[in-house]
Write a protein that holds these residues in place. Structure first.
Motif, PDB file in Angstrom:
ATOM      1  N   PRO A 112      -0.519  11.626   7.946  1.00 49.39           N
ATOM      2  CA  PRO A 112      -1.170  11.005   9.760  1.00 49.39           C
ATOM      3  C   PRO A 112      -1.227   9.716   9.311  1.00 49.39           C
ATOM      4  O   PRO A 112      -1.835   9.207  10.502  1.00 49.39           O
ATOM      5  CB  PRO A 112      -2.395  11.709   9.761  1.00 49.39           C
ATOM      6  N   GLY A 157       0.765  -0.746   0.213  1.00 52.15           N
ATOM      7  CA  GLY A 157       0.063  -0.022   0.167  1.00 52.15           C
ATOM      8  C   GLY A 157       0.730   0.976  -0.245  1.00 52.15           C
ATOM      9  O   GLY A 157       0.185   2.212   0.468  1.00 52.15           O
ATOM     10  N   LYS A 158       2.332   1.029  -0.018  1.00 50.60           N
ATOM     11  CA  LYS A 158       3.111   1.819  -0.287  1.00 50.60           C
ATOM     12  C   LYS A 158       2.676   3.514  -1.531  1.00 50.60           C
ATOM     13  O   LYS A 158       2.123   2.487  -3.012  1.00 50.60           O
ATOM     14  CB  LYS A 158       4.615   2.083  -0.627  1.00 50.60           C
ATOM     15  N   MET A 195       1.349   7.426   8.056  1.00 48.44           N
ATOM     16  CA  MET A 195       3.001   7.495   7.287  1.00 48.44           C
ATOM     17  C   MET A 195       3.152   6.086   6.242  1.00 48.44           C
ATOM     18  O   MET A 195       3.774   5.787   5.481  1.00 48.44           O
ATOM     19  CB  MET A 195       3.835   8.029   7.684  1.00 48.44           C
ATOM     20  N   GLY A 196       2.745   4.881   7.361  1.00 51.30           N
ATOM     21  CA  GLY A 196       3.117   3.564   7.154  1.00 51.30           C
ATOM     22  C   GLY A 196       4.446   3.338   6.379  1.00 51.30           C
ATOM     23  O   GLY A 196       5.347   3.665   7.506  1.00 51.30           O
ATOM     24  N   SER A 197       5.108   3.364   5.627  1.00 51.13           N
ATOM     25  CA  SER A 197       6.888   3.310   5.707  1.00 51.13           C
ATOM     26  C   SER A 197       7.405   4.933   5.010  1.00 51.13           C
ATOM     27  O   SER A 197       8.605   4.844   4.641  1.00 51.13           O
ATOM     28  CB  SER A 197       7.021   2.321   4.174  1.00 51.13           C
ATOM     29  N   GLY A 198       6.409   5.759   5.567  1.00 49.43           N
ATOM     30  CA  GLY A 198       6.892   6.998   4.914  1.00 49.43           C
ATOM     31  C   GLY A 198       7.618   7.713   3.832  1.00 49.43           C
ATOM     32  O   GLY A 198       8.684   8.616   3.838  1.00 49.43           O
ATOM     33  N   CYS A 240       5.907   0.638  12.036  1.00 52.23           N
ATOM     34  CA  CYS A 240       5.966   1.988  10.433  1.00 52.23           C
ATOM     35  C   CYS A 240       6.919   3.399  11.573  1.00 52.23           C
ATOM     36  O   CYS A 240       8.020   3.968  10.373  1.00 52.23           O
ATOM     37  CB  CYS A 240       4.984   2.302  10.476  1.00 52.23           C
ATOM     38  N   ARG A 286      -6.973   9.958  14.364  1.00 47.62           N
ATOM     39  CA  ARG A 286      -8.592  10.376  14.872  1.00 47.62           C
ATOM     40  C   ARG A 286      -7.475  11.315  16.260  1.00 47.62           C
ATOM     41  O   ARG A 286      -8.548  11.909  16.981  1.00 47.62           O
ATOM     42  CB  ARG A 286      -8.957   9.377  15.872  1.00 47.62           C
ATOM     43  N   MET A 345      -6.329  -0.476  14.990  1.00 42.27           N
ATOM     44  CA  MET A 345      -6.496   0.278  13.324  1.00 42.27           C
ATOM     45  C   MET A 345      -7.632   0.752  12.351  1.00 42.27           C
ATOM     46  O   MET A 345      -8.461  -0.634  12.861  1.00 42.27           O
ATOM     47  CB  MET A 345      -5.254  -0.882  13.177  1.00 42.27           C
ATOM     48  N   ILE A 346      -7.348   1.584  11.439  1.00 45.80           N
ATOM     49  CA  ILE A 346      -8.515   1.847  11.164  1.00 45.80           C
ATOM     50  C   ILE A 346      -8.737   0.945  10.101  1.00 45.80           C
ATOM     51  O   ILE A 346      -7.186   0.556   9.068  1.00 45.80           O
ATOM     52  CB  ILE A 346      -8.427   3.105  10.264  1.00 45.80           C
ATOM     53  N   GLY A 374       1.874   7.300  16.314  1.00 47.52           N
ATOM     54  CA  GLY A 374       0.109   8.031  17.442  1.00 47.52           C
ATOM     55  C   GLY A 374      -1.122   7.366  16.187  1.00 47.52           C
ATOM     56  O   GLY A 374      -0.563   6.988  15.536  1.00 47.52           O
ATOM     57  N   PRO A 400      -5.413   6.214   3.023  1.00 45.45           N
ATOM     58  CA  PRO A 400      -5.716   5.511   4.507  1.00 45.45           C
ATOM     59  C   PRO A 400      -6.158   4.304   3.857  1.00 45.45           C
ATOM     60  O   PRO A 400      -6.102   3.878   2.976  1.00 45.45           O
ATOM     61  CB  PRO A 400      -7.262   5.778   4.919  1.00 45.45           C
ATOM     62  N   PRO A 401      -6.200   3.559   5.235  1.00 45.20           N
ATOM     63  CA  PRO A 401      -6.502   1.682   4.241  1.00 45.20           C
ATOM     64  C   PRO A 401      -8.189   1.207   3.862  1.00 45.20           C
ATOM     65  O   PRO A 401      -8.988   2.800   4.176  1.00 45.20           O
ATOM     66  CB  PRO A 401      -6.714   0.813   6.134  1.00 45.20           C
ATOM     67  N   SER A 437       1.020   2.707  14.475  1.00 48.76           N
ATOM     68  CA  SER A 437       2.502   1.032  14.301  1.00 48.76           C
ATOM     69  C   SER A 437       3.654   1.396  14.758  1.00 48.76           C
ATOM     70  O   SER A 437       4.704   2.097  14.177  1.00 48.76           O
ATOM     71  CB  SER A 437       1.985   0.271  13.092  1.00 48.76           C
ATOM     72  N   TYR A 475      -2.268  -4.993   8.041  1.00 50.04           N
ATOM     73  CA  TYR A 475      -0.979  -4.945   8.128  1.00 50.04           C
ATOM     74  C   TYR A 475      -0.814  -5.203   9.075  1.00 50.04           C
ATOM     75  O   TYR A 475       0.523  -5.920   9.258  1.00 50.04           O
ATOM     76  CB  TYR A 475      -1.671  -3.275   8.467  1.00 50.04           C
TER      77      TYR A 475
HETATM   78  C1  SAM Z   1      -2.389   2.545   3.107  1.00 49.10           C
HETATM   79  S1  SAM Z   1      -1.277   2.667   4.892  1.00 49.10           S
HETATM   80  C2  SAM Z   1      -0.300   4.209   4.658  1.00 49.10           C
HETATM   81  C3  SAM Z   1       0.729   3.996   3.504  1.00 49.10           C
HETATM   82  C4  SAM Z   1       1.957   5.419   2.878  1.00 49.10           C
HETATM   83  N1  SAM Z   1       1.096   6.015   2.317  1.00 49.10           N
HETATM   84  C5  SAM Z   1       3.126   4.694   2.751  1.00 49.10           C
HETATM   85  O1  SAM Z   1       3.473   5.208   0.970  1.00 49.10           O
HETATM   86  O2  SAM Z   1       3.975   3.621   2.865  1.00 49.10           O
HETATM   87  C6  SAM Z   1      -2.214   3.164   6.049  1.00 49.10           C
HETATM   88  C7  SAM Z   1      -1.742   3.039   7.357  1.00 49.10           C
HETATM   89  O3  SAM Z   1      -2.492   3.177   8.549  1.00 49.10           O
HETATM   90  C8  SAM Z   1      -1.913   3.211   9.440  1.00 49.10           C
HETATM   91  N2  SAM Z   1      -2.889   2.925  10.795  1.00 49.10           N
HETATM   92  C9  SAM Z   1      -3.696   2.400  10.350  1.00 49.10           C
HETATM   93  N3  SAM Z   1      -4.485   3.134  11.715  1.00 49.10           N
HETATM   94  C10 SAM Z   1      -4.611   4.075  12.308  1.00 49.10           C
HETATM   95  C11 SAM Z   1      -4.135   4.934  12.856  1.00 49.10           C
HETATM   96  N4  SAM Z   1      -5.458   4.805  13.774  1.00 49.10           N
HETATM   97  N5  SAM Z   1      -4.144   5.615  12.687  1.00 49.10           N
HETATM   98  C12 SAM Z   1      -2.533   6.559  12.330  1.00 49.10           C
HETATM   99  N6  SAM Z   1      -2.146   5.124  11.145  1.00 49.10           N
HETATM  100  C13 SAM Z   1      -2.590   4.042  11.441  1.00 49.10           C
HETATM  101  C14 SAM Z   1      -2.002   1.796   9.086  1.00 49.10           C
HETATM  102  O4  SAM Z   1      -0.324   1.059  10.351  1.00 49.10           O
HETATM  103  C15 SAM Z   1      -1.300   1.850   7.933  1.00 49.10           C
HETATM  104  O5  SAM Z   1       0.796   2.015   7.704  1.00 49.10           O
END
Ligand code: SAM
Length: 463
Positions: free
Chosen positions: A142, A117-118, A144-147, A169, A315, A361-362, A312, A331-332, A166, A339
């Protein structure tokens, strides 16, 4: 329509039309596009860059141009040359993927560690330009996943704040950011003394059985923690093992650790190579990637942006009102990707209780699918309200999202083509928080295994 209104072109006019070119109508002739630009949204982003950025800005931070007049752009210089050094046994499919995507994804430290999902980094660069972000501004991701946003912003001189629920992450993003500037000599030493390095991390982390997914019985929370201000190690080496000298520096240690965790993930999925050989090949690639990007950054006189990487909850974003100049996130997509399951080996190693994390986790909260979907919408409503709160007026919040129609059609009991897209749901929620849609772009998703065909890029203005 009456016959008289139809103007049929004759063959001379057809030939005349064929001899005219579209490029000079869209772009000034001094701008040369990067190779491999073949999607409509990419052309749109290139167009916005040409409209919004001055020539000097395109040279420094443009994502879609190779040249302005005689001058090569920094994006071109960062990406050119050998894309990534892949292990010798890598499939021809993987090799061709990296070649085809040389200017889109496999550059800087983005290619380190596979994360589902990067974002496409080049798209993030183009979007930050289209959002009007300039060096010295601050952007937030908000989730960032892999940043990807943090890394791209840093290279562009834009300050960034990355948040993810996470801890893994956070660790991964920090290590990839460190790769932009960490000392490389100790990494070379670690590679020259690869068996010593491998033994050290095997004793510390454990080793998955080749080709098998395993759960670690023992949690290591007391040994490892990720703290404010960057990843910090509380790991005492295991008796009888040590790292080559110079590698104890936290940035170096964590970079090596990320390479080890990456190789452990490969070992879980495949038994084509021994875990040691796998580790050596991956470490070689990490060093190659860091050397390549550092060489280019050293040759350009511009400051890197500073990056804050936080653990963090999106939400409840840990920032004051109107603190940032832009927000970008993905977002997911409902509950398409688990994940936690993907990262279970690494999370276990970090001592994270995945079940507690799952509740925050959303997309993963709830039991039955319809309950999950309701919670997803309620959570996303809170995230959008928070994004609006921390964003300055007139600035842009960009969301990249797709819909898994098959999954949603089962929950909503309608045909897949009748499902309301997640992008539409998010736009409705966003408008109730003062975020107005100003631009929507489509992006096609390739890959046979993917049930999603299109992703949407939503650019919302904070009113
Ligand atoms: C689609 S991925 C993002 C990937 C990112 N755009 C990248 O380039 O790697 C969605 C991310 O949302 C995070 N996530 C899920 N619930 C969350 C929450 N309540 N607060 C912050 N992050 C959350 C997950 O851990 C996951 O890394």
């Amino acid at each position: 329509m009456k016959d008289s209104e139809i103007v049929v072109k004759n063959q001379d006019q057809v030939l005349q039309a064929l001899s005219s070119e579209i490029y000079p109508i869209i772009f000034p002739s001094r701008l040369e596009l990067v190779p491999q630009l073949n999607e409509l949204y990419e052309l749109e982003l290139a167009f916005y860059e040409s409209q919004i950025l001055a020539d000097e800005e395109i040279i420094l931070n443009g994502g879609y141009f190779a040249r302005v007049g005689e001058t090569l752009t920094r994006h071109f210089l960062i990406c050119e040359g050998e894309p990534v050094r892949l292990p010798q046994h890598s499939s021809s499919r993987l090799r061709s993927f990296f070649q085809k995507n040389q200017f889109r994804t496999g550059y800087a430290t983005h290619g380190l560690f596979p994360y589902r999902g990067k974002f496409h980094p080049q798209m993030i660069k183009g979007l930050m330009n289209a959002m009007g972000l300039k060096p010295g501004d601050t952007v937030l991701d908000p989730m960032m996943g892999s940043g990807t946003v943090s890394i791209e912003a840093t290279i562009m001189g834009i300050h960034s704040i990355g948040v993810d629920i996470s801890p893994f992450c956070r660790f991964m993003t920090q290590a990839k950011l460190d790769g932009l500037s960490l000392p490389l000599k100790p990494i070379r030493t670690a590679l020259d003394n690869c068996s010593l390095t491998f033994e050290y991390f095997t004793a510390l982390v454990g080793q998955p059985e080749q080709g098998k997914k395993i759960k670690r019985a023992e949690k290591t929370a007391s040994l490892f923690s990720v703290r404010e201000g960057g990843a910090r190690i509380d790991l005492a080496p295991r008796p009888g093992t040590r790292l080559p000298s110079g590698c104890e520096v936290p940035e170096v240690h964590n970079f090596l650790l990320l390479a080890y965790l990456d190789s452990a993930g490969y070992a879980e999925r495949s038994n084509r190579k021994s875990p040691f050989e796998q580790f050596r090949a991956i470490l070689e690639r990490y060093l190659f990637v860091a050397e390549k990007i550092q060489r280019v950054l050293a040759g350009v006189e511009s400051n890197l942006g500073t990056a804050k990487v936080l653990e963090g909850d999106a939400r409840k974003i840990p920032l004051e009102d109107s603190a940032v100049d832009g927000v970008i996130f993905s977002p997911p997509y409902s509950f398409a990707v688990d994940y936690l399951e993907n990262d279970s080996f690494h999370l276990d190693f970090m001592g994270v209780d995945t079940e507690t994390l799952r509740e925050k986790m959303i997309g993963l909260r709830g039991n039955a699918l319809d309950e999950k979907f309701e919670l997803y919408k309620a959570d996303m409503d809170r995230v959008l309200s928070e994004c609006a709160r921390v964003l300055r007026p007139k600035r842009i919040c960009t969301i990249v999202v797709g819909t898994n129609n098959n999954q949603l059609s089962k929950i909503l009991n309608v045909q897949p083509e009748e499902v309301q897209g997640i992008h539409e749901i998010l736009c409705d929620l966003a408008s109730s928080h003062g975020l107005r849609l100003v631009r929507k772009m489509n992006r096609q998703i390739s890959g046979i295994a993917n049930t999603m065909r299109t992703e949407f890029i939503l650019m919302l203005e904070r009113l």
